[in-house]
Motif scaffolding. Structure first.
Motif, PDB file in Angstrom:
ATOM      1  N   LYS A   1     -92.401  51.548 -15.510  1.00  0.00           N
ATOM      2  CA  LYS A   1     -92.664  50.856 -16.780  1.00  0.00           C
ATOM      3  C   LYS A   1     -91.313  51.037 -17.705  1.00  0.00           C
ATOM      4  CE  LYS A   1     -97.655  51.650 -17.040  1.00  0.00           C
ATOM      5  NZ  LYS A   1     -98.730  51.904 -17.863  1.00  0.00           N
ATOM      6  N   VAL A   2     -90.699  50.152 -18.342  1.00  0.00           N
ATOM      7  CA  VAL A   2     -89.751  49.941 -19.100  1.00  0.00           C
ATOM      8  C   VAL A   2     -89.997  49.943 -20.566  1.00  0.00           C
ATOM      9  CG1 VAL A   2     -88.237  49.052 -17.426  1.00  0.00           C
ATOM     10  CG2 VAL A   2     -88.990  47.566 -19.184  1.00  0.00           C
ATOM     11  N   ASP A   3     -89.334  50.495 -21.539  1.00  0.00           N
ATOM     12  CA  ASP A   3     -89.471  50.398 -23.042  1.00  0.00           C
ATOM     13  C   ASP A   3     -88.416  49.461 -23.569  1.00  0.00           C
ATOM     14  OD1 ASP A   3     -89.862  50.593 -25.594  1.00  0.00           O
ATOM     15  OD2 ASP A   3     -89.590  52.764 -25.517  1.00  0.00           O
ATOM     16  N   ILE A   4     -88.815  48.214 -23.949  1.00  0.00           N
ATOM     17  CA  ILE A   4     -87.631  47.166 -24.311  1.00  0.00           C
ATOM     18  C   ILE A   4     -87.013  47.480 -25.684  1.00  0.00           C
ATOM     19  CG2 ILE A   4     -88.610  45.373 -22.877  1.00  0.00           C
ATOM     20  CD1 ILE A   4     -89.950  44.367 -25.246  1.00  0.00           C
ATOM     21  N   GLU A   5     -87.676  48.551 -26.327  1.00  0.00           N
ATOM     22  CA  GLU A   5     -87.090  48.911 -27.633  1.00  0.00           C
ATOM     23  C   GLU A   5     -86.049  49.951 -27.483  1.00  0.00           C
ATOM     24  OE1 GLU A   5     -89.865  49.653 -30.762  1.00  0.00           O
ATOM     25  OE2 GLU A   5     -91.301  48.046 -30.059  1.00  0.00           O
ATOM     26  N   ARG A   6     -85.927  50.592 -26.235  1.00  0.00           N
ATOM     27  CA  ARG A   6     -84.827  51.276 -26.173  1.00  0.00           C
ATOM     28  C   ARG A   6     -83.951  50.597 -25.006  1.00  0.00           C
ATOM     29  NH1 ARG A   6     -87.255  55.259 -22.303  1.00  0.00           N
ATOM     30  NH2 ARG A   6     -85.036  55.809 -21.934  1.00  0.00           N
ATOM     31  N   PRO A   7     -82.380  51.130 -25.023  1.00  0.00           N
ATOM     32  CA  PRO A   7     -81.531  50.290 -24.067  1.00  0.00           C
ATOM     33  C   PRO A   7     -81.952  50.679 -22.544  1.00  0.00           C
ATOM     34  CG  PRO A   7     -80.452  52.048 -25.776  1.00  0.00           C
ATOM     35  CD  PRO A   7     -81.837  52.283 -25.905  1.00  0.00           C
ATOM     36  N   LEU A   8     -81.980  49.368 -21.950  1.00  0.00           N
ATOM     37  CA  LEU A   8     -82.353  49.369 -20.494  1.00  0.00           C
ATOM     38  C   LEU A   8     -81.556  49.950 -19.538  1.00  0.00           C
ATOM     39  CD1 LEU A   8     -83.746  45.573 -20.235  1.00  0.00           C
ATOM     40  CD2 LEU A   8     -84.942  47.598 -20.506  1.00  0.00           C
ATOM     41  N   GLU A   9     -80.353  50.334 -20.117  1.00  0.00           N
ATOM     42  CA  GLU A   9     -79.259  50.890 -19.345  1.00  0.00           C
ATOM     43  C   GLU A   9     -79.690  52.594 -18.977  1.00  0.00           C
ATOM     44  OE1 GLU A   9     -76.742  49.490 -17.624  1.00  0.00           O
ATOM     45  OE2 GLU A   9     -76.179  48.004 -18.622  1.00  0.00           O
ATOM     46  N   GLU A  10     -80.198  53.002 -20.078  1.00  0.00           N
ATOM     47  CA  GLU A  10     -80.805  54.469 -19.758  1.00  0.00           C
ATOM     48  C   GLU A  10     -81.921  54.633 -19.130  1.00  0.00           C
ATOM     49  OE1 GLU A  10     -81.442  55.427 -23.859  1.00  0.00           O
ATOM     50  OE2 GLU A  10     -79.646  55.177 -24.585  1.00  0.00           O
ATOM     51  N   GLN A  11     -82.556  53.661 -18.502  1.00  0.00           N
ATOM     52  CA  GLN A  11     -83.740  53.645 -17.990  1.00  0.00           C
ATOM     53  C   GLN A  11     -83.968  53.634 -16.370  1.00  0.00           C
ATOM     54  OE1 GLN A  11     -87.088  51.877 -20.194  1.00  0.00           O
ATOM     55  NE2 GLN A  11     -85.622  51.155 -21.686  1.00  0.00           N
ATOM     56  N   GLY A  12     -82.648  53.460 -15.666  1.00  0.00           N
ATOM     57  CA  GLY A  12     -82.578  53.509 -14.493  1.00  0.00           C
ATOM     58  C   GLY A  12     -82.117  52.231 -13.750  1.00  0.00           C
ATOM     59  N   GLU A  13     -81.781  52.189 -12.650  1.00  0.00           N
ATOM     60  CA  GLU A  13     -81.171  51.016 -12.120  1.00  0.00           C
ATOM     61  C   GLU A  13     -82.271  50.251 -11.426  1.00  0.00           C
ATOM     62  OE1 GLU A  13     -78.386  51.919  -9.137  1.00  0.00           O
ATOM     63  OE2 GLU A  13     -76.795  52.738 -10.362  1.00  0.00           O
ATOM     64  N   PHE A  14     -82.213  48.890 -11.544  1.00  0.00           N
ATOM     65  CA  PHE A  14     -83.611  48.043 -10.928  1.00  0.00           C
ATOM     66  C   PHE A  14     -83.046  47.047 -10.090  1.00  0.00           C
ATOM     67  CE2 PHE A  14     -84.555  49.187 -15.362  1.00  0.00           C
ATOM     68  CZ  PHE A  14     -85.638  50.115 -15.154  1.00  0.00           C
ATOM     69  N   ALA A  15     -83.672  46.920  -9.178  1.00  0.00           N
ATOM     70  CA  ALA A  15     -83.560  45.618  -8.250  1.00  0.00           C
ATOM     71  C   ALA A  15     -84.361  44.368  -8.785  1.00  0.00           C
ATOM     72  CB  ALA A  15     -84.235  45.916  -6.749  1.00  0.00           C
ATOM     73  N   VAL A  16     -85.395  44.698  -9.495  1.00  0.00           N
ATOM     74  CA  VAL A  16     -86.214  43.535  -9.922  1.00  0.00           C
ATOM     75  C   VAL A  16     -86.784  43.916 -11.475  1.00  0.00           C
ATOM     76  CG1 VAL A  16     -88.534  42.427  -9.631  1.00  0.00           C
ATOM     77  CG2 VAL A  16     -87.231  43.128  -7.618  1.00  0.00           C
ATOM     78  N   PHE A  17     -86.587  42.933 -12.164  1.00  0.00           N
ATOM     79  CA  PHE A  17     -87.123  43.124 -13.331  1.00  0.00           C
ATOM     80  C   PHE A  17     -88.418  42.102 -13.742  1.00  0.00           C
ATOM     81  CE2 PHE A  17     -87.052  41.823 -18.315  1.00  0.00           C
ATOM     82  CZ  PHE A  17     -87.454  43.284 -18.656  1.00  0.00           C
ATOM     83  N   LEU A  18     -89.572  42.601 -13.949  1.00  0.00           N
ATOM     84  CA  LEU A  18     -90.733  41.730 -14.041  1.00  0.00           C
ATOM     85  C   LEU A  18     -91.264  42.155 -15.357  1.00  0.00           C
ATOM     86  CD1 LEU A  18     -93.196  40.404 -12.604  1.00  0.00           C
ATOM     87  CD2 LEU A  18     -94.036  42.733 -11.928  1.00  0.00           C
ATOM     88  N   HIS A  19     -91.676  40.944 -15.960  1.00  0.00           N
ATOM     89  CA  HIS A  19     -92.077  40.978 -17.588  1.00  0.00           C
ATOM     90  C   HIS A  19     -92.925  39.712 -17.732  1.00  0.00           C
ATOM     91  CE1 HIS A  19     -89.674  37.274 -18.742  1.00  0.00           C
ATOM     92  NE2 HIS A  19     -89.117  37.882 -17.718  1.00  0.00           N
ATOM     93  N   LYS A  20     -93.579  40.025 -19.013  1.00  0.00           N
ATOM     94  CA  LYS A  20     -94.066  38.965 -19.721  1.00  0.00           C
ATOM     95  C   LYS A  20     -93.637  39.115 -21.184  1.00  0.00           C
ATOM     96  CE  LYS A  20     -98.152  36.025 -20.649  1.00  0.00           C
ATOM     97  NZ  LYS A  20     -99.301  35.531 -20.512  1.00  0.00           N
ATOM     98  N   LEU A  21     -92.632  38.475 -21.403  1.00  0.00           N
ATOM     99  CA  LEU A  21     -91.936  38.659 -22.720  1.00  0.00           C
ATOM    100  C   LEU A  21     -92.103  37.470 -23.400  1.00  0.00           C
ATOM    101  CD1 LEU A  21     -88.709  40.137 -21.487  1.00  0.00           C
ATOM    102  CD2 LEU A  21     -90.142  41.268 -23.363  1.00  0.00           C
ATOM    103  N   THR A  22     -93.128  36.364 -23.007  1.00  0.00           N
ATOM    104  CA  THR A  22     -93.171  35.365 -23.745  1.00  0.00           C
ATOM    105  C   THR A  22     -93.603  35.537 -25.342  1.00  0.00           C
ATOM    106  OG1 THR A  22     -95.764  35.396 -22.969  1.00  0.00           O
ATOM    107  CG2 THR A  22     -94.237  33.971 -21.709  1.00  0.00           C
ATOM    108  N   ASP A  23     -94.537  36.357 -25.524  1.00  0.00           N
ATOM    109  CA  ASP A  23     -94.840  36.371 -27.258  1.00  0.00           C
ATOM    110  C   ASP A  23     -93.611  36.926 -27.956  1.00  0.00           C
ATOM    111  OD1 ASP A  23     -97.162  35.674 -26.393  1.00  0.00           O
ATOM    112  OD2 ASP A  23     -98.369  37.395 -26.806  1.00  0.00           O
TER     113      ASP A  23
END
Length: 368
Positions: free
Chosen positions: A41-63
């Motif tokens: 689970k990522v926190d989009i209010e924190r820099p994503l670089e600090e949260q690990g390497e990802f092969a996939v980013f799955l989201h519902k950022l529509t709102d």
């Protein structure tokens, strides 16, 4: 194969608290693990670089995207940060690309795409005529409707399709007098009589599932009728019992229309090509005068509660996308390029459930 891509089996996921509460996290984590992935689970209010390497980013950022596009500075900062991160890491598989998602945030935008699709007319598929209002000037709006062939009754919908509860608040308008309730920016769309039956099609790539839902009864233009306000959640949910869905005696005498699955497959192919989302859904009604299939709405990452084995199908598609992203072709020893995009692959398996309740079964089939 790039060693970093091969070894990275992390899926970063973000969705709103409301969406999170409805998700079966235990089952999703289990399915991810069975496919060899770690779910983070990522926190989009924190820099994503600090949260690990990802092969996939799955989201519902529509709102969040919708809020950013409407001037919310905090949301704009979040989206800018996410876009920069994804730009810095082009090997990440994004479900779904933010620019593709933006297409479905604006009803006028995607209705235009549907209306301009040349293959629909000969297939007996259409999107009802529509017009966008940007002003409260009723005389001007009437002229716009006439120019675009929009006829009463109409459904008035907010132009912005996501981002607030009001995005799902609709009005049935029967005459020119009723246009005074429209709140621009909004879209008015000619209402298609469809015997109060809505077909919701849920997509995971090229796999689909159909559910039949209640819908609005048949309406006709009338100088005497006042506008009817309603929410799609009150009328079109599986367990909805709105009086707006009760057919009049005359309409009950007509035979039920039959959904043509080949037409649905064609719509799916068009949406995959023109919009390119892995997770999407669309609503179809059958014109009770012609039997033609009308696409009346498209949704980003809808609720998949009734989609059989949703997580398994999702991970199958993610596997395919990661595999294609990971296979790199070398030219002259130093030039690399990813293989062709996954969305051009042949249709996979489809599922259909035309029942209104859980007692109806699901039938699997091949889609070519």
């Amino acid at each position: 194969m790039n060693d970093m891509v091969a070894s990275n089996r992390n899926i970063g996921i973000w969705m709103s608290d409301k969406k999170s509460q409805k998700l079966n996290w235990k089952e999703l984590i289990k399915t991810c693990n069975n496919h060899g992935y770690n779910l983070i689970k990522v926190d989009i209010e924190r820099p994503l670089e600090e949260q690990g390497e990802f092969a996939v980013f799955l989201h519902k950022l529509t709102d969040v995207i919708a809020a950013a596009d409407q001037g919310d500075t905090k949301a704009a900062g979040i989206i800018s940060s996410v876009e920069q991160y994804l730009s810095n890491h082009p090997n990440i598989v994004v479900v779904d690309p933010l620019d593709n998602v933006r297409i479905l945030l604006n009803r006028y935008c995607y209705y235009t795409i549907l209306q301009e699709e040349p293959s629909f007319k000969k297939q007996g598929i259409f999107t009802p005529t529509f017009a966008e209002f940007s002003t409260n000037n009723i005389e001007r709006n009437i002229e716009i409707m006439k120019q675009r062939g929009v006829t009463f009754p109409v459904i008035c919908k907010p132009t912005i399709a996501h981002g607030s509860k009001s995005a799902h608040e609709m009005v049935v308008i029967f005459n020119e007098r009723g246009l005074n309730v429209c709140k621009p920016p909004c879209v008015v769309q000619s209402f298609v009589n469809h015997n109060a039956v809505l077909h919701k099609v849920f997509l995971i790539g090229n796999r689909y599932h159909i559910c039949e839902r209640p819908s609005l009864k048949n309406f006709y233009a009338s100088e005497d009728s006042d506008p009817i306000f309603y929410s799609t959640g009150e009328v079109c949910k599986a367990d909805s019992q709105s009086t707006l869905s009760i057919l009049d005696p005359y309409d009950k005498a007509h035979l039920k229309l039959t959904l043509d699955e080949e037409k649905l497959k064609h719509i799916i192919r068009v949406l995959r090509k023109r919009i390119g989302l892995l997770l999407a859904g669309f609503d179809v009604v059958l014109d009770n005068a012609t039997g033609n299939h009308a696409v009346i709405d498209i949704n980003v990452y809808p609720s998949y509660d009734n989609f059989p084995n949703f997580f398994e199908h999702l991970l199958d598609n993610i596997d395919e996308m990661v595999s294609r992203k990971s296979v790199i072709e070398y030219t002259n020893g130093d030039c690399i390029r990813p293989r062709e995009d996954f969305i051009d692959t042949p249709m996979l398996n489809g599922f259909i459930n035309v029942g209104m309740g859980p007692s109806y079964g699901v039938t699997g089939m091949n889609v070519n």
